[in-house]
Design an enzyme around this catalytic site. Structure first.
Site, PDB file in Angstrom:
ATOM      1  N   SER A 278       0.833  -1.221   0.000  1.00 19.42           N
ATOM      2  CA  SER A 278       0.000   0.000   0.000  1.00 19.42           C
ATOM      3  C   SER A 278       0.864   1.266   0.000  1.00 19.42           C
ATOM      4  O   SER A 278       0.614   2.192  -0.791  1.00 19.42           O
ATOM      5  CB  SER A 278      -0.969   0.008   1.185  1.00 19.42           C
ATOM      6  N   HIS A 308      -1.870  -8.855   1.726  1.00 19.41           N
ATOM      7  CA  HIS A 308      -1.539  -7.606   2.443  1.00 19.41           C
ATOM      8  C   HIS A 308      -2.661  -7.323   3.457  1.00 19.41           C
ATOM      9  O   HIS A 308      -2.942  -8.158   4.322  1.00 19.41           O
ATOM     10  CB  HIS A 308      -1.331  -6.494   1.400  1.00 19.41           C
ATOM     11  N   HIS A 354       5.911 -12.885   6.764  1.00 18.82           N
ATOM     12  CA  HIS A 354       6.101 -11.474   6.406  1.00 18.82           C
ATOM     13  C   HIS A 354       7.184 -11.347   5.343  1.00 18.82           C
ATOM     14  O   HIS A 354       8.117 -12.161   5.289  1.00 18.82           O
ATOM     15  CB  HIS A 354       6.490 -10.636   7.636  1.00 18.82           C
ATOM     16  N   ARG A 363       3.686  -5.355  16.544  1.00 21.84           N
ATOM     17  CA  ARG A 363       2.283  -4.913  16.508  1.00 21.84           C
ATOM     18  C   ARG A 363       1.376  -6.046  17.000  1.00 21.84           C
ATOM     19  O   ARG A 363       0.320  -5.804  17.568  1.00 21.84           O
ATOM     20  CB  ARG A 363       1.898  -4.479  15.081  1.00 21.84           C
ATOM     21  N   ASP A 409      -1.842  -8.852  11.580  1.00 25.29           N
ATOM     22  CA  ASP A 409      -3.210  -9.259  11.275  1.00 25.29           C
ATOM     23  C   ASP A 409      -3.666 -10.485  12.056  1.00 25.29           C
ATOM     24  O   ASP A 409      -4.861 -10.771  12.117  1.00 25.29           O
ATOM     25  CB  ASP A 409      -3.350  -9.539   9.772  1.00 25.29           C
TER      26      ASP A 409
HETATM   27  N1  NMX Z   1       1.235 -19.867   5.117  1.00 26.84           N
HETATM   28  C1  NMX Z   1       1.625 -20.704   4.134  1.00 26.84           C
HETATM   29  N2  NMX Z   1       2.670 -20.508   3.336  1.00 26.84           N
HETATM   30  C2  NMX Z   1       3.395 -19.397   3.566  1.00 26.84           C
HETATM   31  C3  NMX Z   1       3.091 -18.490   4.579  1.00 26.84           C
HETATM   32  C4  NMX Z   1       1.943 -18.737   5.366  1.00 26.84           C
HETATM   33  N3  NMX Z   1       1.545 -17.907   6.329  1.00 26.84           N
HETATM   34  N4  NMX Z   1       3.994 -17.489   4.547  1.00 26.84           N
HETATM   35  C5  NMX Z   1       4.844 -17.755   3.526  1.00 26.84           C
HETATM   36  N5  NMX Z   1       4.469 -18.906   2.923  1.00 26.84           N
HETATM   37  C6  NMX Z   1       5.047 -19.526   1.739  1.00 26.84           C
HETATM   38  C7  NMX Z   1       4.896 -18.584   0.560  1.00 26.84           C
HETATM   39  O1  NMX Z   1       3.582 -18.671   0.023  1.00 26.84           O
HETATM   40  C8  NMX Z   1       5.986 -19.085  -0.353  1.00 26.84           C
HETATM   41  O2  NMX Z   1       5.523 -20.265  -0.955  1.00 26.84           O
HETATM   42  P1  NMX Z   1       5.875 -20.599  -2.511  1.00 26.84           P
HETATM   43  O3  NMX Z   1       7.360 -20.581  -2.611  1.00 26.84           O
HETATM   44  O4  NMX Z   1       5.259 -21.931  -2.731  1.00 26.84           O
HETATM   45  O5  NMX Z   1       5.251 -19.508  -3.313  1.00 26.84           O
HETATM   46  C9  NMX Z   1       7.088 -19.441   0.641  1.00 26.84           C
HETATM   47  O6  NMX Z   1       6.438 -19.678   1.893  1.00 26.84           O
HETATM   48  C10 NMX Z   1       8.146 -18.394   0.815  1.00 26.84           C
HETATM   49  O7  NMX Z   1       7.518 -17.177   1.172  1.00 26.84           O
HETATM   50  P2  NMX Z   1       8.290 -16.088   2.087  1.00 26.84           P
HETATM   51  O8  NMX Z   1       9.503 -15.661   1.334  1.00 26.84           O
HETATM   52  O9  NMX Z   1       8.457 -16.609   3.453  1.00 26.84           O
HETATM   53  O10 NMX Z   1       7.206 -14.923   2.167  1.00 26.84           O
HETATM   54  P3  NMX Z   1       6.883 -13.772   1.114  1.00 26.84           P
HETATM   55  O11 NMX Z   1       7.782 -12.619   1.405  1.00 26.84           O
HETATM   56  O12 NMX Z   1       6.877 -14.283  -0.285  1.00 26.84           O
HETATM   57  O13 NMX Z   1       5.381 -13.434   1.498  1.00 26.84           O
HETATM   58  C11 NMX Z   1       3.558 -12.981   2.939  1.00 26.84           C
HETATM   59  C12 NMX Z   1       5.038 -12.747   2.669  1.00 26.84           C
HETATM   60  C13 NMX Z   1       3.113 -12.065   4.068  1.00 26.84           C
HETATM   61  C14 NMX Z   1       2.765 -12.656   1.675  1.00 26.84           C
HETATM   62  C15 NMX Z   1       3.347 -14.480   3.331  1.00 26.84           C
HETATM   63  O14 NMX Z   1       4.037 -14.757   4.512  1.00 26.84           O
HETATM   64  C16 NMX Z   1       1.878 -14.841   3.492  1.00 26.84           C
HETATM   65  O15 NMX Z   1       1.236 -15.172   2.486  1.00 26.84           O
HETATM   66  N6  NMX Z   1       1.326 -14.779   4.737  1.00 26.84           N
HETATM   67  C17 NMX Z   1      -0.072 -15.009   4.956  1.00 26.84           C
HETATM   68  C18 NMX Z   1      -0.890 -13.796   4.556  1.00 26.84           C
HETATM   69  C19 NMX Z   1      -0.699 -12.660   5.534  1.00 26.84           C
HETATM   70  O16 NMX Z   1      -0.791 -12.816   6.735  1.00 26.84           O
HETATM   71  N7  NMX Z   1      -0.471 -11.443   5.000  1.00 26.84           N
HETATM   72  C20 NMX Z   1      -0.388 -10.246   5.842  1.00 26.84           C
HETATM   73  C21 NMX Z   1       0.990  -9.609   5.904  1.00 26.84           C
HETATM   74  C22 NMX Z   1       0.947  -8.392   6.782  1.00 26.84           C
HETATM   75  N8  NMX Z   1       0.142  -7.323   6.184  1.00 26.84           N
HETATM   76  O17 NMX Z   1      -0.744  -6.806   6.807  1.00 26.84           O
HETATM   77  O18 NMX Z   1       0.390  -6.927   5.038  1.00 26.84           O
HETATM   78  C1  MLT Z   2       2.320  -3.663   6.476  1.00 29.66           C
HETATM   79  O1  MLT Z   2       1.976  -3.209   7.569  1.00 29.66           O
HETATM   80  O2  MLT Z   2       2.358  -2.936   5.466  1.00 29.66           O
HETATM   81  C2  MLT Z   2       2.583  -5.122   6.358  1.00 29.66           C
HETATM   82  O3  MLT Z   2       3.145  -5.636   7.518  1.00 29.66           O
HETATM   83  C3  MLT Z   2       3.283  -5.547   5.112  1.00 29.66           C
HETATM   84  C4  MLT Z   2       4.691  -5.108   4.899  1.00 29.66           C
HETATM   85  O4  MLT Z   2       5.303  -4.399   5.679  1.00 29.66           O
HETATM   86  O5  MLT Z   2       5.230  -5.537   3.849  1.00 29.66           O
END
Ligand code: NMX
Ligand code: MLT
Length: 474
Positions: A278, A308, A354, A363, A409
């Site tokens: 964002s 996100h 993350h 947080r 979250d």
């Molecule tokens: N559950 C399952 N798989 C996960 C998770 C999770 N919570 N977190 C990471 N992975 C997987 C990810 O999908 C990826 O799989 P693949 O290689 O098959 O595509 C692998 O682990 C490596 O990912 P990372 O490098 O650890 O994480 P990345 O930086 O790509 O993504 C998020 C970060 C936040 C998108 C990821 O951790 C996620 O999808 N979390 C769940 C959704 C979430 O809670 N998002 C909110 C973040 C905070 N916000 O408010 O923005």
């Molecule tokens: C945020 O607050 O924007 C989330 O934790 C995602 C991020 O920092 O990439």
């Protein structure tokens, strides 16, 4: 420009009047009363900006060619993870320690930023002052800013009509963003640009738009909530309340603990350095000199994605699905099974992981502390605590997740649900209201520092393969 001066003059008048009221009857504080320009955020910025412009100029002239690291192929195809590529002044994220707002951690903000009552949760207006100036404001400065925001909190009818044109079933984020887009009609930046404003003055109408946007989004957000979930029974602004308290009030929640939660919520969700989807989107769009409303609406569309901001909705829906299937008193074994079932069906566990953080999000921790203080026996809070035990080892076992720990979250939904705000699909709108503070604060600095159009270089797979061949043969 006359308009800006008039608004500032009015704000100063309002500020000095409120400083007067709050100090009457207290002779010691009376002696300490600050001058009206001390209470005026705009005056502080005006003083700070030339200093910071000089600082950036010097940095560029003396160190412009210093390298910040190497860009690898992994970074280019991996969502630019680990690539330093943005200037963002308002906050900085440490992978292990979490966010610092202008150098202050969340516990430090809770300690130092003014609250309604001593020891209470920080007022988001205080955080806004901190993000913009880098200084911890006094309670009088925060009160003055509160009153300035109240003065700006008016929303034209056509904004509500634009929202009303959507079906009630439209996602709350769609309705909210539509409202923000309709607010754009009032952009002072756009008007000033059309009149040919000099680039050195861009920050002034950006400041006007940003403060007005921050002041107005709670009204639009509350409208969306009451329209969808409360049969369009709208609640007017309460001028005696602060930003967070009034937002909670307009949503229909007047438990003083919920007001405190809203202050904490808006404070901690406001900013997370510049690279998150964002903030980065807002910054990118603004770099084309799009005004704050256009830029923030774009940012909201990124926030509405499930990886996100929408993750807060997903977390509560997921927790409720656990309860529906296994009941509130689910055992650790059953919970493990449920987590595996989620993963095996090709989904993520929402609220965990993350892009940058590598430890538990502070947080999350401060929301947990809030829960321990105010709702220790809540069954959903206890379920969230069990998830803290169960999920990280499972994600670690997957072998690919870089951060198995909970993020912001993972916790917010159960707190809101406890106080009656149980409509999960609405949660990302709350996140959006808060993020207006961070994104708009940086946007004012983008303009003040004259940051340029953002335009990174992209390459094709062909290009990368040829480049790698050349590198390995040299
Ligand atoms: N559950 C399952 N798989 C996960 C998770 C999770 N919570 N977190 C990471 N992975 C997987 C990810 O999908 C990826 O799989 P693949 O290689 O098959 O595509 C692998 O682990 C490596 O990912 P990372 O490098 O650890 O994480 P990345 O930086 O790509 O993504 C998020 C970060 C936040 C998108 C990821 O951790 C996620 O999808 N979390 C769940 C959704 C979430 O809670 N998002 C909110 C973040 C905070 N916000 O408010 O923005
Ligand atoms: C945020 O607050 O924007 C989330 O934790 C995602 C991020 O920092 O990439």
């Amino acid at each position: 420009m006359v308009f800006f001066r008039t608004v500032s003059a009015l704000a100063r008048l309002r500020s000095s009047a409120s400083a007067h009221q709050s100090t009457l009857g207290n002779s010691v504080r009376w002696l300490q009363m600050q001058s009206s320009s001390d209470l005026d955020l705009h005056s502080h910025l005006k003083e700070l900006i030339p200093e910071q412009q000089e600082r950036l100029k010097k940095l560029k002239a003396e160190h412009g060619k210093v390298q910040l690291g190497n860009i690898t192929v992994d970074m280019v195809i991996g969502g630019m993870r680990g690539m330093t590529g943005l200037l963002w002044e308002t906050s900085l994220l440490d992978p292990d320690e979490g966010i610092r707002f202008r150098g202050l951690s969340i516990p430090e903000c809770q300690k130092l930023l003014p609250a309604v009552k001593p020891g209470g949760e920080p007022l988001p207006e205080g955080l806004l002052w901190l993000l913009l100036t880098g200084k911890v404001p006094s309670k009088e400065q925060v009160d003055a800013l509160s009153s300035e925001l109240r003065g700006r909190a008016t929303v034209p009818d056509y904004v509500y009509k634009a929202i009303d044109a959507l079906p009630l079933t439209a996602h709350p984020m769609t309705q909210f963003t539509t409202g923000v887009m309709a607010l754009q009609v009032q952009s002072e930046f756009q008007k000033a640009y059309e009149k040919g404003i000099h680039k050195s003055k861009y920050w002034e109408p950006t400041y006007e738009d940003s403060l007005s946007l921050i002041a107005r989004v709670p009204l639009v957000a509350a409208y969306v909530y009451r329209r969808i979930y409360k049969g369009s029974q709208f609640i007017p602004v309460d001028d005696s309340l602060d930003y967070g308290g009034n937002f909670s009030h307009m949503l229909g929640f007047d438990d003083p603990k919920m007001h405190e939660l809203m202050r904490l919520y808006v404070t901690i969700h406001s900013d997370h350095e510049g690279g998150n989807v964002s903030a980065h989107t807002g910054h990118l769009v603004a770099s084309a000199l799009s005004d704050p409303y256009l830029s923030f609406a774009a940012a909201l569309n990124g926030l509405a994605g499930p990886l996100h901001g929408l993750a807060n909705q997903e977390v509560l829906l997921w927790i409720k699905s656990v309860v529906d299937e296994c009941g509130e008193n689910i055992s650790i074994e059953q919970l493990k099974e449920y987590v595996w079932k989620t993963l095996n069906s090709g989904k993520v566990v929402p609220g965990f992981g993350h892009g940058v953080l590598r430890k538990t999000d502070p947080r999350y921790t401060c929301q947990r502390e809030f829960a321990l203080k105010h709702l220790p026996d809540d069954p959903l809070f206890q379920l969230v605590s069990k998830l803290y035990e169960v999920v990280p080892p499972i994600l670690t076992e997957l072998g690919k997740v870089k951060n198995p720990w909970p993020n912001v979250d993972a916790h917010s939904g159960v707190l809101l649900n406890y106080f009656g705000l149980s409509e999960a699909r609405y949660y990302t709108v709350l996140f959006g209201v808060s993020r207006s503070i961070g994104i708009c604060s940086q946007l004012i600095w983008d303009r003040a520092l004259g940051l340029p159009l953002e335009r990174p270089k992209s390459v094709t797979m062909d290009w990368l393969e040829n480049h790698c061949r050349k590198v390995s043969s040299s």
